[in-house]
Design an enzyme around this catalytic site. Structure first.
Site, PDB file in Angstrom:
ATOM      1  CE1 TYR A   1      77.889  69.754 -42.899  1.00 26.35           C
ATOM      2  CE2 TYR A   1      75.703  70.098 -43.830  1.00 26.35           C
ATOM      3  CZ  TYR A   1      76.542  69.443 -42.951  1.00 26.35           C
ATOM      4  OH  TYR A   1      76.027  68.448 -42.134  1.00 26.35           O
TER       5      TYR A   1
ATOM      6  CB  SER B   1      73.763  66.062 -44.045  1.00 29.05           C
ATOM      7  OG  SER B   1      72.837  67.128 -43.901  1.00 29.05           O
TER       8      SER B   1
END
Length: 294
Positions: free
Chosen positions: A157, A144
């Site tokens: 995250y 990501s």
């Protein structure tokens, strides 16, 4: 089988896609199948995965908990039994709980790290040795842009995606010269269930799952170490981070409100995903406790 780097042809290849029941994984399975590949979907939500696979030609599914080596062993054994090999692994499974770091339950922290990091490591360990033996294979780890850009409300995250990117780059170096390549794909904000309830735009660009699927397919040709989607985001951020003073970065971030994951979540819009994550975190914690007492 034609597995051509020059033309990005995957006709006849055997492809494994984790987290393939929904979103990016499902679109990736569709795209590879449309290009003539045999695709295996692995997902912890076995019923959804079965339904997804039923709608895709040359696609099979089996339950896969990416956090467990034993689950990987069973899954890969099924693939090898029916399809003979794994040519391409797409490590796509991931979870994205949001909220204040100091309020995050330990079970949620464990789930994020185990799925997003351990899942990637387990997947590479499960398939790379046989790829090395054959002298060919390709691994794509879906990380990501959160693996490069720190964002409030996403501390764990962020940590998991930084780790996934680092693992990808290190494995790429370790297996250089073996015929096995490892690439990382770094999506910006993707319009899937993971971003439900989050105000998108006004900062990172938003993209659709099929754009990520095409970027994954493109790595078969380019074998690039990292590919952001859109392509300009990663090099653009690297330039900003290297040249723009932190004080100016903070001012810009405040203007676009980079704290939206903390202050502007739509609880109702995110409730279905949040409930599914809570169930998954509880099941994962129970499984972990059971292993510790054995």
């Amino acid at each position: 089988m034609r597995f051509s780097r020059r033309r990005a042809s995957v006709h006849g290849a055997v492809v494994v896609v984790t987290g393939g029941a929904r979103g990016i994984g499902a679109k990736t399975a569709e795209l590879f199948s449309a290009r003539g590949a045999t695709v295996w979907i692995g997902d912890v939500d076995a019923e959804v995965a079965t339904a997804t696979a039923a709608g895709i030609p040359r696609c099979r599914s089996a339950r896969l908990d990416v956090t467990q080596r034993s689950s990987w062993d069973r899954f890969v054994a099924d693939v090898l039994s029916e399809s003979g090999r794994v040519d391409i692994l797409v490590n796509n499974a991931g979870v994205m709980p949001l909220g204040a770091f100091d309020a995050e339950p330990e079970a949620t922290t464990d789930l994020i790290l185990d799925v997003n990091v351990r899942g990637v490591l387990n997947g590479m360990r499960a398939v790379i040795p046989s790829m090395v033996t054959r002298g060919r294979g390709h691994v794509v780890n879906v990380a990501s842009m959160a693996g490069m850009i720190p964002i409030p409300g996403m501390v764990t995250y962020n940590a998991s995606k930084f780790a996934a990117l680092g693992a990808s780059l290190a494995a790429r170096r370790e297996y250089a010269g073996t015929g096995v390549t490892v690439s990382a794909v770094l999506p910006s904000a993707v319009r899937t269930e993971l971003t439900s309830g989050i105000p998108l735009g006004n900062g990172l660009p938003t993209v659709d799952p099929d754009e990520i699927a095409h970027a994954i397919l493109k790595t078969i040709r380019t074998h690039a170490a990292r590919t952001s989607v859109p392509g300009w985001v990663a090099p653009g951020w690297a330039l900003v981070d290297a040249l723009v003073p932190e004080a100016l970065q903070r001012a810009v971030r405040a203007r676009i409100n980079d704290r939206r994951a903390l202050t502007q979540l739509d609880a109702q819009g995110r409730s279905a995903y949040r409930q599914r994550l809570d169930r998954q975190a509880k099941a994962h914690a129970t499984q972990s406790d059971s292993k510790e007492t054995q």
